[in-house]
Design a protein around this motif. Structure first.
Motif, PDB file in Angstrom:
ATOM      1  N   TYR A  86       0.848  -1.199   0.000  1.00 46.03           N
ATOM      2  CA  TYR A  86       0.000   0.000   0.000  1.00 46.03           C
ATOM      3  C   TYR A  86       0.880   1.244   0.000  1.00 46.03           C
ATOM      4  N   PRO A  88       0.317   5.147   0.367  1.00 45.00           N
ATOM      5  CA  PRO A  88      -0.654   6.221   0.610  1.00 45.00           C
ATOM      6  C   PRO A  88      -0.221   7.525  -0.053  1.00 45.00           C
ATOM      7  N   ALA A  92       2.520   9.178   5.571  1.00 48.84           N
ATOM      8  CA  ALA A  92       2.291   8.106   6.545  1.00 48.84           C
ATOM      9  C   ALA A  92       3.614   7.396   6.834  1.00 48.84           C
ATOM     10  N   LEU A  93       4.463   8.111   7.521  1.00 50.84           N
ATOM     11  CA  LEU A  93       5.807   7.597   7.838  1.00 50.84           C
ATOM     12  C   LEU A  93       6.133   7.936   9.282  1.00 50.84           C
ATOM     13  N   TYR A  94       7.020   7.155   9.890  1.00 52.57           N
ATOM     14  CA  TYR A  94       7.596   7.591  11.164  1.00 52.57           C
ATOM     15  C   TYR A  94       8.778   8.480  10.795  1.00 52.57           C
ATOM     16  N   GLU A 101      15.912   2.515   8.839  1.00 53.08           N
ATOM     17  CA  GLU A 101      15.206   2.063  10.053  1.00 53.08           C
ATOM     18  C   GLU A 101      13.735   1.802   9.748  1.00 53.08           C
ATOM     19  N   TYR A 102      13.144   2.696   8.978  1.00 51.95           N
ATOM     20  CA  TYR A 102      11.714   2.547   8.680  1.00 51.95           C
ATOM     21  C   TYR A 102      11.453   1.307   7.820  1.00 51.95           C
ATOM     22  N   LEU A 105      11.751  -1.772   9.783  1.00 52.71           N
ATOM     23  CA  LEU A 105      10.555  -2.007  10.599  1.00 52.71           C
ATOM     24  C   LEU A 105       9.441  -2.611   9.746  1.00 52.71           C
ATOM     25  N   VAL A 106       9.191  -2.002   8.591  1.00 49.84           N
ATOM     26  CA  VAL A 106       8.101  -2.491   7.736  1.00 49.84           C
ATOM     27  C   VAL A 106       8.393  -3.927   7.290  1.00 49.84           C
ATOM     28  N   THR A 108      10.172  -6.147   8.806  1.00 49.21           N
ATOM     29  CA  THR A 108      10.000  -7.045   9.969  1.00 49.21           C
ATOM     30  C   THR A 108       8.523  -7.382  10.163  1.00 49.21           C
ATOM     31  N   LEU A 109       7.656  -6.390   9.927  1.00 47.84           N
ATOM     32  CA  LEU A 109       6.221  -6.641  10.094  1.00 47.84           C
ATOM     33  C   LEU A 109       5.702  -7.630   9.043  1.00 47.84           C
ATOM     34  N   PHE A 110       6.464  -7.784   7.945  1.00 48.50           N
ATOM     35  CA  PHE A 110       6.107  -8.801   6.942  1.00 48.50           C
ATOM     36  C   PHE A 110       6.892 -10.101   7.164  1.00 48.50           C
ATOM     37  N   LYS A 146      10.009  11.824   0.688  1.00 46.77           N
ATOM     38  CA  LYS A 146       9.171  10.989   1.571  1.00 46.77           C
ATOM     39  C   LYS A 146       8.280  10.069   0.734  1.00 46.77           C
ATOM     40  N   ALA A 153       8.452   1.339   0.675  1.00 52.02           N
ATOM     41  CA  ALA A 153       7.845   0.571   1.778  1.00 52.02           C
ATOM     42  C   ALA A 153       6.668  -0.259   1.275  1.00 52.02           C
TER      43      ALA A 153
ATOM     44  N   HIS B  25       7.126  -8.728  15.939  1.00 51.05           N
ATOM     45  CA  HIS B  25       6.422  -7.482  15.625  1.00 51.05           C
ATOM     46  C   HIS B  25       6.393  -6.569  16.842  1.00 51.05           C
ATOM     47  N   ILE B  36      11.623   6.970  18.364  1.00 53.06           N
ATOM     48  CA  ILE B  36      10.971   8.187  17.857  1.00 53.06           C
ATOM     49  C   ILE B  36      10.770   9.197  18.991  1.00 53.06           C
ATOM     50  N   GLN B 112      -2.322   4.571   8.732  1.00 54.09           N
ATOM     51  CA  GLN B 112      -1.878   4.246   7.373  1.00 54.09           C
ATOM     52  C   GLN B 112      -0.534   3.528   7.369  1.00 54.09           C
ATOM     53  N   ILE B 113       0.182   3.602   8.490  1.00 54.75           N
ATOM     54  CA  ILE B 113       1.458   2.885   8.571  1.00 54.75           C
ATOM     55  C   ILE B 113       1.219   1.447   9.022  1.00 54.75           C
ATOM     56  N   ARG B 117      -0.417  -3.336   7.232  1.00 55.97           N
ATOM     57  CA  ARG B 117       0.615  -4.377   7.443  1.00 55.97           C
ATOM     58  C   ARG B 117       0.004  -5.536   8.236  1.00 55.97           C
ATOM     59  N   PRO B 118       0.579  -6.707   8.073  1.00 55.40           N
ATOM     60  CA  PRO B 118      -0.007  -7.879   8.757  1.00 55.40           C
ATOM     61  C   PRO B 118       0.314  -7.936  10.245  1.00 55.40           C
ATOM     62  N   VAL B 119      -0.194  -6.971  10.977  1.00 56.78           N
ATOM     63  CA  VAL B 119       0.023  -6.923  12.431  1.00 56.78           C
ATOM     64  C   VAL B 119      -1.313  -7.207  13.115  1.00 56.78           C
TER      65      VAL B 119
END
Lengths: 261, 542
Positions: A86, A88, A92-94, A101-102, A105-106, A108-110, A146, A153, B25, B36, B112-113, B117-119
């Motif tokens: 996705y 956007p 929609a970022l940290y 790093e971002y 993280l993304v 890792t979530l996958f 960005k 991502a 996760h 952050i 949106q972040i 995601r599959p969390v």
């Protein structure tokens, strides 16, 4: 290549209740095949982003049936999210993190390994000319930079379906060319690209099929040539005609009134 | 080779798996969030460093904790000592949770972040809880540090047991409040949840503060030194007693009943976690998902240009410039539309009302005699004291979810930039302080009559002056120009308690004035608008 990757039947979505209730989607029916680039267009407030957000699992309540890669969206959201990407429209970022790093993280979530993440993010950062910024914090980045990270991502998990909601926002001309080329290549690999935008020229050039929605309903669905109906009209002209905007252009003297000296 | 980190983390990971949370996760998200929090935005208008802010806050919390120790050291019964402290801790942490962390828990800015995601919902909820817990633990430990030092001096390693009890108590407070929230979400649609939550927060504030009143009942009419913890059936229902028992058990000082308290503390905390994460988390994603895009509300247009209408006439009287009026209108729009602001400020009404009742301790059995006795006292000043809660909204004016919009201050072609701030303070006091004062006038006039009004007005006026001067002294940033950051959490509650201390001084002054001739009070009341006006000028002339 002709498998159905997304099937939508009677999709409705409303916000609010009672007098404040606003129906944003009023019954969308679509069947989208793998390997297609779908241009999903419509005027502001037509329901484009809402559709994308429902398909990506950002909005969880809706009426109707949705299947993604053969799985019903309800009850299989985690399995489906593993297969989709996705992008956007904005921010929609940290932003306090660096791209590395971002993306880590993304990834890792996958459930990707750090080697996979590193390899894929390095390649994509290089593709977008962002490798030298990979260790800088994103809150110093321009809007276009960005946006590139958002695109990377969205691709990091090598998704079967990629949803893009105004992905070219803030990108320079060279980057737009890169993204268009990238989307075409991904579609050739059999990935489904669901491209929501109001930039008609890009949609016109890259889409295999264009779906136009207005006021929460599909008002046109076909290839660009089918939408032209034997005329030589551009997509912008077709869009204006179908959404009734052409009647408004030139008639209004509001601007002249507001800015007269 | 097994490292210390592995020894600590391995059982925790096992517990996370039991809760149905994705361990990888969880750690990835938590570490990103903490990273952050401690990175200062390089291009914002932020004035103070984050670490500095946090250290300052923690220092003041330790000071508050030291004040609690002063009242606790006279109690000789250890069980009672611990119970009183844990009651204080639960109320304090509960207050912070209600006013400052509820918005963080249901924050939709990351939708949106994270949501594409599959969390899992369980992981998302637990990450938020632990993220909040980190800050609540900072506060809990700092508040407890003076008491821990006192225990270390007198009982050695019991202080370590106490700190363990404090941390578990912080977790318990968190899951108790969030458990309430998530249970509520079962009965309310996700879209309406946050609106209902605002009212529920006030109700919960009432419950927490009311339960706080149980403590004085332990001590009522008794010599504090000789007070003993009462081993009654209802004592087993008190969370503070559970953690007191747990501390004694870990510290090796337990008597038989303490084991029951300790077991209850552990069971409720662990089973509560399992229930919350495994059974109630499903609604969590729905709440943040549906409230993120929100209901399309019909917002009444604000009439700006027309000079007609009572609101505009009132504005032209209360504000000295067009820019100040703009600050007023901007703040009023936020008060109407900003849920997080409401979540912080509205519970203050409840706190104020409860504190009045708590201080006055009404005797229901012989109410008329009680009122007659009250009328001869100076306790109307307690209304002034608790009325100060109405000024606390001023402290949240700088914060918003969209601080980037504050570029307008840099671009505005005006040398009256700080008129916006004074206008904002006026709007906040008009909305939250004035109604509370008007409400309190009813019982004051009924019980004490009109004769005390000069002193009430004097106290209220001085509270306003204090609130305004605090904005100037603390160099508060311009309205809605700062993000609501985690490291600032806890500051609002801190202001509440410090403000109460300072208002105590005001009450003392007003009491002294009330001893003099009435003319003095009336005279001071007459010049009070001048003081208030001069205070506003200090903001405008920054």
């Amino acid at each position: 290549m002709n498998e159905t990757s997304i099937s939508i039947r009677g999709l409705k979505k409303a916000f609010g209740k009672g007098a404040a209730k606003k129906e944003v989607l009023k019954g969308i029916d679509l069947s989208i095949n793998s390997g297609q680039i779908i241009g999903y267009i419509g005027p502001n407030g037509a329901g484009k982003s809402t559709t994308v957000k429902i398909l990506c699992g950002i909005l969880t309540s809706f009426e109707g049936e949705i299947e993604v890669m053969g799985l019903p969206l309800r009850g299989n959201d985690i399995a489906i999210k593993r297969k989709i990407g996705y992008v956007p429209e904005n921010g929609a970022l940290y932003e306090a993190l660096t791209p590395n790093e971002y993306l880590n993280l993304v990834g890792t979530l996958f459930d990707m390994s750090s080697e996979q993440i590193s390899e894929r993010s390095n390649s994509l950062l290089q593709y977008f000319g962002m490798e030298k910024h990979s260790h800088q914090r994103m809150d110093t980045f321009s809007k276009g930079m960005k946006q590139k990270i958002l695109i990377i991502a969205g691709l990091i998990n090598n998704p079967d379906i990629l949803f893009l909601d105004e992905p070219l926002s803030g990108l320079d001309a060279n980057s737009v060319i890169l993204v268009k080329d990238m989307l075409t290549r991904l579609a050739h690999q059999g990935k489904t690209i669901f491209y929501s935008s109001h930039l008609m020229d890009v949609v016109e050039k890259i889409s295999d099929r264009i779906i136009l929605i207005d006021d929460g309903q599909v008002v046109a669905d076909g290839t660009f040539e089918e939408l032209q109906q034997d005329s030589k009209a551009s997509l912008e002209q077709v869009f204006s005609k179908l959404t009734g905007a052409e009647n408004r252009v030139g008639e209004s003297s509001v601007i002249d009134d507001v800015f007269k000296n | 080779m097994i490292t210390v980190k592995q020894v600590i983390v391995a059982p925790l990971n096992l517990f996370l798996k039991t809760l149905g949370v994705d361990v990888l996760h969880f750690w990835a998200l938590l570490s990103a969030k903490l990273k952050i929090d401690f990175r200062r935005p390089p291009n914002s208008f932020q004035s103070a460093g984050k670490k500095q802010t946090l250290i300052k806050q923690l220092f003041i919390y330790a000071f508050l904790g030291a004040m609690v120790v002063f009242s606790l050291y006279r109690i000789s019964d250890m069980m009672l000592q611990f119970s009183v402290f844990f009651t204080f801790l639960i109320v304090f942490e509960g207050t912070i949770l209600l006013t400052e962390f509820t918005g963080v828990l249901f924050d939709e800015n990351e939708n949106q972040i994270l949501l594409p995601r599959p969390v899992s919902s369980r992981t998302l909820l637990l990450v938020r809880l632990v993220h909040i817990l980190v800050y609540m633990s900072y506060i809990a430990i700092t508040l407890s540090l003076p008491f821990a030092i006192y225990l270390a001096i007198n009982h050695g390693l019991l202080s370590v047991a106490f700190i363990i009890g404090v941390l578990l108590c912080a977790w318990f407070t968190l899951i108790l409040a969030v458990g309430f929230y998530m249970s509520l979400s079962k009965f309310v649609s996700a879209e309406r949840f946050k609106d209902v939550l605002n009212y529920f927060q006030i109700a919960l504030a009432v419950v927490i503060m009311a339960s706080y009143q149980l403590v004085p009942h332990f001590m009522e009419g008794a010599n504090v030194e000789s007070l003993m913890f009462k081993q009654a059936w209802w004592a087993y229902l008190l969370p503070s007693a559970w953690f007191a028992g747990l501390t004694k058990v870990i510290g090796g000082l337990a008597v038989s009943s303490d084991w029951v308290y300790a077991a209850t503390a552990l069971c409720v905390s662990l089973l509560g976690s399992v229930l919350l994460i495994r059974k109630l988390s499903s609604g969590f994603t729905s709440i943040i998902s549906e409230s993120g895009t929100g209901i399309q509300r019909e917002v009444k247009p604000v009439e700006i240009k027309s000079a007609k209408g009572w609101k505009n006439k009132l504005l032209s009287i209360l504000c000295i410039s067009e820019v100040e009026q703009t600050g007023w209108r901007l703040t009023m729009s936020h008060i109407r539309g900003d849920r997080k602001l409401k979540q912080q400020v509205y519970p203050m009404f409840a706190y104020s009302l409860i504190m009045v009742v708590a201080f006055l301790k009404p005797e229901i059995n012989d109410f008329s005699a009680y009122i007659q006795e009250l009328a001869t006292s100076s306790k109307y000043l307690l209304f002034v004291l608790t009325g100060f809660f109405g000024t606390l909204g001023v402290g949240v004016i700088p914060f918003t979810d969209t601080p980037k919009a504050s570029w307008i201050y840099e671009m505005a072609a005006t040398n009256k930039k700080y008129h916006i701030q004074s206008g904002a303070v006026k709007a906040m006091l008009f909305t939250f302080f004035l109604p509370l004062q008007l409400l309190y006038l009813i019982p004051i006039i009924w019980i004490w009559g009109f004769a005390v009004l000069p002193y009430v007005f004097l106290g209220s006026g001085l509270s306003v002056v204090l609130a305004i001067l605090l904005v100037r002294i603390q160099n508060n940033p311009l309205p809605f120009s700062q993000g609501r950051e985690m490291v600032n959490k806890g500051e609002y509650t801190l202001r509440m308690f410090l403000g109460m201390l300072m208002v105590g001084v005001i009450i003392g002054l007003v009491y002294l004035v009330s001893l003099a001739h009435m003319g003095v009070g009336i005279g001071l009341c007459v010049v009070m608008p001048l003081f208030i006006s001069l205070s506003y000028r200090t903001i405008r002339n920054r």
